[in-house]
Write a protein that holds these residues in place. Structure first.
Motif, mmCIF file in Angstrom:
data_model
loop_
_atom_site.group_PDB
_atom_site.id
_atom_site.type_symbol
_atom_site.label_atom_id
_atom_site.label_comp_id
_atom_site.label_asym_id
_atom_site.label_seq_id
_atom_site.Cartn_x
_atom_site.Cartn_y
_atom_site.Cartn_z
ATOM 1 N N HIS A 121 -2.768 11.026 0.868
ATOM 2 C CA HIS A 121 -1.631 11.867 1.645
ATOM 3 C C HIS A 121 -2.117 13.184 1.831
ATOM 4 N N THR A 136 1.180 1.331 -0.936
ATOM 5 C CA THR A 136 1.421 2.769 -0.949
ATOM 6 C C THR A 136 0.252 3.425 -0.086
ATOM 7 N N SER A 144 -1.522 7.393 3.961
ATOM 8 C CA SER A 144 -0.321 7.121 3.556
ATOM 9 C C SER A 144 0.785 6.599 4.659
ATOM 10 N N PRO A 145 1.711 5.755 4.387
ATOM 11 C CA PRO A 145 2.852 5.277 5.245
ATOM 12 C C PRO A 145 3.286 6.489 6.115
ATOM 13 N N ARG A 146 3.677 7.711 5.461
ATOM 14 C CA ARG A 146 4.202 8.736 6.213
ATOM 15 C C ARG A 146 3.155 9.376 7.075
ATOM 16 N N THR A 163 2.458 6.762 10.122
ATOM 17 C CA THR A 163 3.480 6.846 11.093
ATOM 18 C C THR A 163 3.077 7.753 12.120
ATOM 19 N N GLU A 209 5.695 -1.052 9.244
ATOM 20 C CA GLU A 209 6.949 -0.667 9.111
ATOM 21 C C GLU A 209 7.022 0.915 8.980
ATOM 22 N N ARG A 210 7.252 1.570 10.223
ATOM 23 C CA ARG A 210 7.267 3.070 10.344
ATOM 24 C C ARG A 210 8.219 3.637 9.396
ATOM 25 N N THR A 211 7.908 4.921 8.741
ATOM 26 C CA THR A 211 8.783 5.512 7.779
ATOM 27 C C THR A 211 9.880 6.415 8.723
#
Length: 362
Positions: free
Chosen positions: A28, A65, A80-82, A85, A186-188
């Motif tokens: 991230h 993660t 990272s997922p964030r 997105t 799955e968007r944050t």
């Protein structure tokens, strides 16, 4: 006026930050990693955070993660997922018009197709299953687009739109190039075009508008729209372009020593492919980059400059390493290479049996 050295020092502060802790936090912190060569995430983290292990990176992928999938410019990225997105939004803005033109679909039709793909991929799907689903949707809703979807980039229509993530189809060999399967990401939360530009500047800045456009795959007009939603500082660069940055950017830094970077490292691929002088000379860039197939040799970084390349070919757990440095640049010292090799071994879970060092005339 900024110099190329100024730009390099500012970017190195973002790409080689203080270690924030976990693999997920490290990924991230540096924003995104171009990883269509699957080992690149492992190698890139080792270059930035020596001591990163193969098991740590594999566990981060396995637990979600960090995630990997086809996003900006249709290339595979890890984030990272964030951050993913935001990359997904950049892909929607930059790539969807391209897909619509290629397939002859209206914007609403394309959006409906993507929604159907994401619904279909609520469980892990193979590329063949995704391809069959897209063909079935087009057959029912836009049969005239079937031929375009069967050739060229159309073959990747099912998974290259930024809404899916991928994983190895068998086992947990995340560093391998084995067959992947895909599932809906799955968007944050929501993301905007300003978030896209902010992510780029935080990870790669200062940047010209052309740099942001190349990295994101968005148009210059979209980049301008994103900048309008941010507070930025501007300075003239060494190529006559205006460079923008966030006002709270970290102070610049030097990076002495030797690092073995992965293919498609952000020090090159974060910027307009025609202007990467902050880290590499044009003649060296031509040696590293193969225009015919778009492949990039893994760069050798010495004192913050790309001055050669390296190879550790094959998939064996024990393998030799070849390092080439360009003539008229500094020769890497043995001790520096020892540290870089140790980082590579830990990240890929390999043993380097011997290191050969050669000078390359360019």
């Amino acid at each position: 006026m900024l110099t190329w050295d100024d730009l390099a020092a500012a970017s190195l502060a973002r790409q080689f930050p203080e270690d924030p802790g976990t693999v997920a936090e490290r990924v991230h912190a540096i924003g995104d990693m171009q990883t269509q060569t699957a080992r690149s995430a492992f190698v890139g983290l080792a270059a930035r955070f020596p001591g990163t292990t193969h098991a740590e990176v594999s566990e981060a992928y396995g637990s979600g993660t960090i995630v990997r999938g086809s996003t900006i410019r249709g290339t595979v990225h890890t984030a990272s997922p964030r951050a993913y997105t935001v990359l997904a939004e950049a892909t929607r803005i930059g790539q969807h018009p391209r897909w619509a033109r290629m397939l002859g679909l209206a914007e609403g039709q394309l959006a409906a197709l993507w929604t159907s793909v994401e619904e279909f991929a609520r469980e892990w799907r193979t590329p063949e299953e995704l391809r069959a689903h897209v063909d079935d949707w087009l057959r029912r809703h836009a049969a005239g687009s079937l031929e375009a979807a069967a050739t060229g980039p159309g073959r990747y229509l099912g998974f290259a739109h930024g809404g899916l993530v991928r994983r190895p189809a068998s086992g947990d060999r995340w560093e391998g190039q084995g067959k992947p399967v895909y599932a809906t990401f799955e968007r944050t939360g929501a993301a905007t075009v300003a978030d896209v530009v902010r992510l780029h500047l935080a990870a790669h800045g200062p940047s010209s508008r052309h740099d942001v456009a190349w990295w994101s795959g968005m148009s210059l007009r979209a980049v301008e729209e994103g900048l309008a939603g941010l507070t930025v500082v501007e300075e003239e660069g060494p190529d006559g372009r205006t460079y923008v940055d966030l006002p709270d950017a970290p102070p610049p830094r030097d990076l002495p020593g030797v690092r073995l970077l992965p293919e498609f490292d952000a020090l090159l691929c974060g910027y307009d492919s025609r202007v990467r002088d902050r880290f590499v000379t044009p003649e060296h860039h031509r040696r590293l980059w193969n225009d015919a197939n778009g492949m990039l040799l893994p760069p050798l970084l010495v004192d913050g400059r790309v001055t050669g390349f390296w190879r550790a070919a094959g998939t064996a757990r024990r393998r030799p390493l070849e390092v080439a440095w360009f003539a008229r640049t500094r020769r890497p010292r043995t001790g520096e290479l020892d540290q870089a090799v140790a980082a590579l071994e830990a990240a890929l879970a390999i043993t380097v049996t011997q290191v050969s060092l050669s000078r390359e005339q360019v």
